[in-house]
Motif scaffolding. Structure first.
Motif, PDB file in Angstrom:
ATOM      1  N   MET A   1       0.832  -1.195   0.000  1.00  0.00           N
ATOM      2  CA  MET A   1       0.000   0.000   0.000  1.00  0.00           C
ATOM      3  C   MET A   1       0.875   1.256   0.000  1.00  0.00           C
ATOM      4  O   MET A   1       1.871   1.317   0.725  1.00  0.00           O
ATOM      5  N   THR A   2       0.497   2.217  -0.817  1.00  0.00           N
ATOM      6  CA  THR A   2       1.288   3.451  -0.850  1.00  0.00           C
ATOM      7  C   THR A   2       0.936   4.329   0.350  1.00  0.00           C
ATOM      8  O   THR A   2      -0.231   4.522   0.671  1.00  0.00           O
ATOM      9  N   GLU A   3       1.963   4.811   0.989  1.00  0.00           N
ATOM     10  CA  GLU A   3       1.753   5.738   2.119  1.00  0.00           C
ATOM     11  C   GLU A   3       2.469   7.045   1.817  1.00  0.00           C
ATOM     12  O   GLU A   3       3.334   7.096   0.939  1.00  0.00           O
ATOM     13  N   PHE A   4       2.113   8.055   2.595  1.00  0.00           N
ATOM     14  CA  PHE A   4       2.691   9.370   2.343  1.00  0.00           C
ATOM     15  C   PHE A   4       3.216   9.954   3.640  1.00  0.00           C
ATOM     16  O   PHE A   4       2.595   9.817   4.688  1.00  0.00           O
ATOM     17  N   LEU A   5       4.337  10.611   3.540  1.00  0.00           N
ATOM     18  CA  LEU A   5       4.813  11.343   4.717  1.00  0.00           C
ATOM     19  C   LEU A   5       5.170  12.752   4.275  1.00  0.00           C
ATOM     20  O   LEU A   5       5.410  13.020   3.095  1.00  0.00           O
ATOM     21  N   MET A   6       5.202  13.626   5.261  1.00  0.00           N
ATOM     22  CA  MET A   6       5.374  15.041   4.934  1.00  0.00           C
ATOM     23  C   MET A   6       6.525  15.611   5.752  1.00  0.00           C
ATOM     24  O   MET A   6       6.691  15.277   6.930  1.00  0.00           O
ATOM     25  N   MET A   7       7.308  16.462   5.112  1.00  0.00           N
ATOM     26  CA  MET A   7       8.385  17.152   5.811  1.00  0.00           C
ATOM     27  C   MET A   7       8.130  18.659   5.658  1.00  0.00           C
ATOM     28  O   MET A   7       7.651  19.095   4.613  1.00  0.00           O
ATOM     29  N   HIS A   8       8.498  19.417   6.681  1.00  0.00           N
ATOM     30  CA  HIS A   8       8.269  20.868   6.608  1.00  0.00           C
ATOM     31  C   HIS A   8       9.570  21.617   6.911  1.00  0.00           C
ATOM     32  O   HIS A   8      10.174  21.416   7.963  1.00  0.00           O
ATOM     33  N   GLY A   9       9.965  22.476   6.005  1.00  0.00           N
ATOM     34  CA  GLY A   9      11.062  23.405   6.277  1.00  0.00           C
ATOM     35  C   GLY A   9      10.469  24.705   6.786  1.00  0.00           C
ATOM     36  O   GLY A   9       9.305  24.749   7.207  1.00  0.00           O
ATOM     37  N   LEU A  10      11.243  25.782   6.724  1.00  0.00           N
ATOM     38  CA  LEU A  10      10.739  27.065   7.215  1.00  0.00           C
ATOM     39  C   LEU A  10       9.542  27.545   6.407  1.00  0.00           C
ATOM     40  O   LEU A  10       8.526  27.942   6.971  1.00  0.00           O
ATOM     41  N   THR A  11       9.683  27.504   5.086  1.00  0.00           N
ATOM     42  CA  THR A  11       8.585  28.016   4.246  1.00  0.00           C
ATOM     43  C   THR A  11       8.163  27.023   3.169  1.00  0.00           C
ATOM     44  O   THR A  11       7.427  27.388   2.264  1.00  0.00           O
ATOM     45  N   CYS A  12       8.675  25.806   3.226  1.00  0.00           N
ATOM     46  CA  CYS A  12       8.283  24.849   2.186  1.00  0.00           C
ATOM     47  C   CYS A  12       7.900  23.514   2.824  1.00  0.00           C
ATOM     48  O   CYS A  12       8.263  23.219   3.967  1.00  0.00           O
ATOM     49  N   SER A  13       7.137  22.743   2.077  1.00  0.00           N
ATOM     50  CA  SER A  13       6.773  21.385   2.514  1.00  0.00           C
ATOM     51  C   SER A  13       7.096  20.412   1.396  1.00  0.00           C
ATOM     52  O   SER A  13       7.115  20.782   0.214  1.00  0.00           O
ATOM     53  N   VAL A  14       7.322  19.168   1.808  1.00  0.00           N
ATOM     54  CA  VAL A  14       7.624  18.103   0.857  1.00  0.00           C
ATOM     55  C   VAL A  14       6.744  16.909   1.222  1.00  0.00           C
ATOM     56  O   VAL A  14       6.648  16.541   2.393  1.00  0.00           O
ATOM     57  N   VAL A  15       6.073  16.338   0.221  1.00  0.00           N
ATOM     58  CA  VAL A  15       5.310  15.104   0.444  1.00  0.00           C
ATOM     59  C   VAL A  15       6.035  13.978  -0.281  1.00  0.00           C
ATOM     60  O   VAL A  15       6.374  14.112  -1.467  1.00  0.00           O
ATOM     61  N   VAL A  16       6.272  12.888   0.431  1.00  0.00           N
ATOM     62  CA  VAL A  16       7.009  11.753  -0.136  1.00  0.00           C
ATOM     63  C   VAL A  16       6.098  10.535  -0.109  1.00  0.00           C
ATOM     64  O   VAL A  16       5.458  10.248   0.908  1.00  0.00           O
ATOM     65  N   SER A  17       6.063   9.825  -1.225  1.00  0.00           N
ATOM     66  CA  SER A  17       5.299   8.577  -1.242  1.00  0.00           C
ATOM     67  C   SER A  17       6.263   7.408  -1.084  1.00  0.00           C
ATOM     68  O   SER A  17       7.403   7.460  -1.539  1.00  0.00           O
ATOM     69  N   HIS A  18       5.792   6.358  -0.431  1.00  0.00           N
ATOM     70  CA  HIS A  18       6.626   5.169  -0.254  1.00  0.00           C
ATOM     71  C   HIS A  18       5.695   3.998   0.009  1.00  0.00           C
ATOM     72  O   HIS A  18       4.493   4.172   0.214  1.00  0.00           O
ATOM     73  N   GLY A  19       6.234   2.806   0.022  1.00  0.00           N
ATOM     74  CA  GLY A  19       5.416   1.640   0.366  1.00  0.00           C
ATOM     75  C   GLY A  19       5.276   0.698  -0.810  1.00  0.00           C
ATOM     76  O   GLY A  19       5.536  -0.478  -0.713  1.00  0.00           O
ATOM     77  N   GLU A  20       4.872   1.266  -1.933  1.00  0.00           N
ATOM     78  CA  GLU A  20       4.721   0.449  -3.138  1.00  0.00           C
ATOM     79  C   GLU A  20       5.613   1.062  -4.197  1.00  0.00           C
ATOM     80  O   GLU A  20       5.603   2.274  -4.372  1.00  0.00           O
ATOM     81  N   GLY A  21       6.370   0.268  -4.861  1.00  0.00           N
ATOM     82  CA  GLY A  21       7.239   0.815  -5.900  1.00  0.00           C
ATOM     83  C   GLY A  21       8.293   1.722  -5.295  1.00  0.00           C
ATOM     84  O   GLY A  21       8.458   1.794  -4.072  1.00  0.00           O
ATOM     85  N   PRO A  22       8.993   2.462  -6.128  1.00  0.00           N
ATOM     86  CA  PRO A  22      10.076   3.306  -5.620  1.00  0.00           C
ATOM     87  C   PRO A  22       9.522   4.573  -4.965  1.00  0.00           C
ATOM     88  O   PRO A  22       8.486   5.083  -5.392  1.00  0.00           O
ATOM     89  N   PRO A  23      10.189   5.098  -3.945  1.00  0.00           N
ATOM     90  CA  PRO A  23       9.713   6.335  -3.303  1.00  0.00           C
ATOM     91  C   PRO A  23       9.838   7.538  -4.236  1.00  0.00           C
ATOM     92  O   PRO A  23      10.756   7.598  -5.058  1.00  0.00           O
ATOM     93  N   CYS A  24       8.896   8.453  -4.062  1.00  0.00           N
ATOM     94  CA  CYS A  24       8.858   9.643  -4.935  1.00  0.00           C
ATOM     95  C   CYS A  24       8.589  10.873  -4.082  1.00  0.00           C
ATOM     96  O   CYS A  24       7.841  10.802  -3.110  1.00  0.00           O
ATOM     97  N   VAL A  25       9.106  11.978  -4.509  1.00  0.00           N
ATOM     98  CA  VAL A  25       8.629  13.256  -3.982  1.00  0.00           C
ATOM     99  C   VAL A  25       7.414  13.602  -4.835  1.00  0.00           C
ATOM    100  O   VAL A  25       7.541  13.761  -6.052  1.00  0.00           O
ATOM    101  N   VAL A  26       6.242  13.640  -4.217  1.00  0.00           N
ATOM    102  CA  VAL A  26       5.053  13.937  -5.022  1.00  0.00           C
ATOM    103  C   VAL A  26       4.677  15.417  -4.947  1.00  0.00           C
ATOM    104  O   VAL A  26       3.977  15.927  -5.809  1.00  0.00           O
ATOM    105  N   TYR A  27       5.165  16.080  -3.919  1.00  0.00           N
ATOM    106  CA  TYR A  27       4.926  17.523  -3.825  1.00  0.00           C
ATOM    107  C   TYR A  27       6.129  18.156  -3.147  1.00  0.00           C
ATOM    108  O   TYR A  27       6.643  17.638  -2.153  1.00  0.00           O
ATOM    109  N   TRP A  28       6.531  19.302  -3.695  1.00  0.00           N
ATOM    110  CA  TRP A  28       7.574  20.115  -3.056  1.00  0.00           C
ATOM    111  C   TRP A  28       7.271  21.548  -3.450  1.00  0.00           C
ATOM    112  O   TRP A  28       7.266  21.892  -4.631  1.00  0.00           O
ATOM    113  N   GLY A  29       6.932  22.356  -2.480  1.00  0.00           N
ATOM    114  CA  GLY A  29       6.535  23.727  -2.781  1.00  0.00           C
ATOM    115  C   GLY A  29       6.200  24.466  -1.501  1.00  0.00           C
ATOM    116  O   GLY A  29       6.692  24.103  -0.421  1.00  0.00           O
TER     117      GLY A  29
END
Ligand code: GLA
Length: 708
Positions: A1-29
């Motif tokens: 199952m694909t899961e998502f985790l989120m990281m937060h910098g000072l003014t940006c966020s990153v969403v990473v998918s993992h679990g199924e297939g290779p991990p991806c950054v699905v959002y960075w902005g």
């Protein structure tokens, strides 16, 4: 199952998918603190168009040819039997999360490979750092020619800024509309290079210093590199970066792991200037970065003063004058070691030339330190001249293919630092110099490209780069108080990884203030002013033969880490007094220049270039306004500042630097005649202030201070 985790910098966020297939950054902005990463990913989920394979292969951190990704694969390699060339990975264990660091783990049991990707985005930073490590989990060797990371870019990003360049023209900007297809930047020179630096900015159409969404990328690596910015036919865009590996360069033994260089990325919704400041802040927060507690020493460098013509009494007098004008460091450049009378001989023989210095360097070092100056020394440890004792004794220590005729560059060969005996020899020589002499500073040069760099029968640029880092690390561990400058025919080795071991970059061999203004602007895209070596040369530039007054030369060098590279023994008393005044003023403003936020202004008019620093609390600013060419209009446009506090009142005045020639047209602007003008930050940014009429190739400094 694909899961998502989120990281937060000072003014940006990153969403990473993992679990199924290779991990991806699905959002960075921009920061999305209140959103659920699952919902963000669901909102971005893509439909399938006709005439494609049935499952869209993602722009993974390591994109997979084996999954049907038709852009640039993140891994390229294979085993001798031809297998392992198109791996497909799945998660091997759950991610590890700690303090802004995420580690993702994947394996491909068929290809017998596994990897870890580290993503680092602490909550107090705005630079995303990422790197990959690949392990050969099989029982045969795995030959690897690429391990690169990819980050997706949003579709509104459709203009690219990257840099070409050459010796004396580093960081030359190139703006491209991003059409379908790929922009590929490959560097095979064995150093971060003048012409293919691993830096790229991608932004929304028309982005400038203070507007537009901009993503910046840099590969922290001092060897070969490959950057790809690709716009796929299905609309997706990504940036990929990694080390450029030659065929056969890396062969992983069973169980062996390779770790790729760090890829750095920064995002800002407020233009290129903000992205640069994020990179600067990132560097400034790193351990070992020069701090304001120990101000950057103004130096005098002997290269353009005496070249190879070393003569003790002359050098002592030059040191006397250096002290008189307020320099704090005296750097003895090329020419001091055994038989180094020109660039044909001597590299590798790292002992003092007995003809030029019959009593060794001690008399000069004692003289310099006796004047209260720090002593610095030039070396080029990665090189050897065929005309040297070192080469005569150890021709087998060169980084080349002995089966072919050797290719020289500046009459020299590369010394193979990955050869343990060559490494030990160089370490011993450098350690000996640093131990026996009171040396506080080393200018570490590297002046030629790698050609057929063979180590142990294989391409050896990676091994050489790692050996260089090891050597720098060992020397700085043993001599922690020695500051090292990274030089490579000027700015040919400017990258974040070399900055782990060095504290200054020699920006360019070009001391022509006109060229420098542009070179320094490009350099500032990544590096803050305190790392930027900037020297005042003689009136006539040695690399372009252009003539500039001291006012212009001084104004441009003022905004970096100031040095003098001019035979002051030939300068008049007036000129020396002017240099002394320039140095005094630089020292006065050094905390602002080396601690403030760097700001580049946009200009509608190609005849001017303005950049400066604003103090972090925004109460003070200094901008260099340079008139670089003649202009179509006889009266220049008002200067509209940026990055000021709109609600604060500032007094704007000219900071007079010594040595300016030329006039200000028939009359000065009224505010200048009055001495200053007081305006809000808002007015200074929106209305601006009228500069005087200036000759081309001259500059003025605007000083803004908080007004009561
Ligand atoms: C390179 C450097 C110069 C100078 C010379 C000495 O070109 O970039 O600053 O040190 O070498 O040979």
């Amino acid at each position: 199952m694909t899961e998502f985790l989120m990281m937060h910098g000072l003014t940006c966020s990153v969403v990473v998918s993992h679990g199924e297939g290779p991990p991806c950054v699905v959002y960075w902005g921009p920061s999305l603190p209140d959103d659920d990463p699952n919902e963000i990913a669901a909102a971005l989920g893509r439909p399938l168009p006709h005439a494609t394979i049935d499952v869209e292969a993602p722009v993974a951190l390591i994109p997979e040819l084996g999954s049907g990704f038709f852009g640039s694969p993140g891994i390229k390699g294979s085993r001798a039997d031809g297998s392992g060339w198109a791996p497909r990975f799945t998660e091997s264990k759950p991610p590890e999360l700690e303090d802004g660091l995420v580690r993702l783990f994947c394996e491909d049991e068929v290809a017998a490979l596994s990897y870890m990707v580290e993503l680092w985005l602490p909550s107090d930073r705005d630079v995303l750092a990422a790197r990959a490590s690949l392990t050969n989990a099989g029982n045969t060797d795995y030959s690897l020619s690429r391990l690169s990371l990819s980050l997706p870019l949003p579709t509104q990003v459709d203009e690219i800024l990257d840099f070409s360049g050459r010796w004396c023209d580093e960081f030359h900007p190139r703006r491209t509309e991003w059409e379908a297809g790929a922009i590929i930047n490959e560097n095979r020179r064995g150093r971060s290079s003048h012409d293919h630096v691993a830096v790229l900015f991608a932004g929304s159409s028309g982005f400038d210093e203070n507007h537009g969404e901009v993503y910046g990328f840099h590969l922290g690596w001092s060897g070969n590199s490959r950057l790809v910015a690709e716009r796929l036919s299905d609309g997706r865009r990504y940036l990929q970066a990694g080390e450029l590996l030659f065929a056969g360069e890396v062969s992983l033994d069973p169980g062996e792991t390779i770790t790729a260089p760090w890829l750095y990325g920064a995002y800002a919704a407020t233009g290129l200037g903000s992205v640069s400041r994020r990179f600067h802040d990132y560097l400034r927060a790193r351990e070992g970065h020069p701090t304001l507690d120990s101000p950057r020493k103004v130096l005098l460098n002997t290269w353009e003063a005496v070249y190879f013509d070393h003569d003790l009494p002359t050098l002592k007098r030059l040191a006397d004058v250096a002290a008189e004008v307020g320099a704090e460091r005296f750097v003895l450049d090329d020419g001091w070691f055994h038989r180094r009378d020109n660039d044909n001989a001597g590299l590798g023989d790292w002992w003092v030339d007995a003809t030029k210095y019959p009593d060794g360097l001690e008399p000069l070092v004692d003289h310099v330190t006796g004047l209260g100056l720090e002593f610095g020394l030039w070396v080029e440890p990665e090189m050897v001249n065929p005309d040297s004792d070192l080469y005569r004794n150890h021709p087998e220590w060169v980084l080349a293919d002995p089966a072919y005729e050797l290719v020289l560059g500046r009459n020299q060969l590369v010394l193979n630092l990955a050869h343990p005996d060559a490494y030990a020899y160089i370490f011993e020589k450098l350690d000996g110099l640093l131990t026996s002499l009171d040396i506080g500073y080393v200018k570490w040069d590297m002046n030629r490209d790698h050609v057929q760099p063979v180590h142990d029968g294989r391409p050896g640029t990676r091994a050489q780069t790692l050996a260089l880092y090891r050597l720098l690390e060992e020397l700085t561990t043993k001599h922690p108080d020695v500051e090292i400058e990274s030089c490579s025919s000027g700015g040919g080795r400017a990258d974040f990884e070399i900055l782990r071991h060095t504290r200054r970059i020699w920006t360019s061999d070009c001391n022509d203030a006109l060229e420098r203004q542009r070179i320094q602007r490009g350099f500032s895209m990544l590096f803050p002013p305190e790392l930027m070596g900037a020297h005042v040369g003689p009136h006539v530039s040695h690399t372009t033969r252009r003539t500039h007054d001291l006012g212009f030369r001084g104004a441009i060098a003022f905004m970096g880490h100031l040095g003098i590279e001019w035979n002051l023994l030939t300068a008049t008393d007036d000129e020396r007094a002017q240099v002394a005044e320039l140095v005094r003023l630089h020292k006065k403003f050094r905390p602002l220049i080396h601690g403030g936020d760097m700001v580049r202004l946009d200009s509608h008019d190609e005849a001017t270039m303005t950049q400066g620093v604003v103090s972090r609390d925004k109460v003070e600013a200094l901008f260099v306004y340079a008139r670089v060419t003649t202009a179509r209009s006889s009266v220049p446009d008002p200067v509209q500042f940026a990055y000021l506090d709109p609600d604060r009142k500032y007094r704007a005045q000219i900071l007079a630097l010594p040595g300016r020639s030329g006039d200000f047209g028939r009359t000065q602007p009224a505010w200048m005649a009055n001495g200053s003008v007081v305006l809000s930050g808002r007015a200074l940014m929106k209305v601006g202030i009228q500069p005087p009429v200036l000759d081309p190739e001259s500059a003025l400094l605007f000083h803004l201070t908080e007004a009561e």
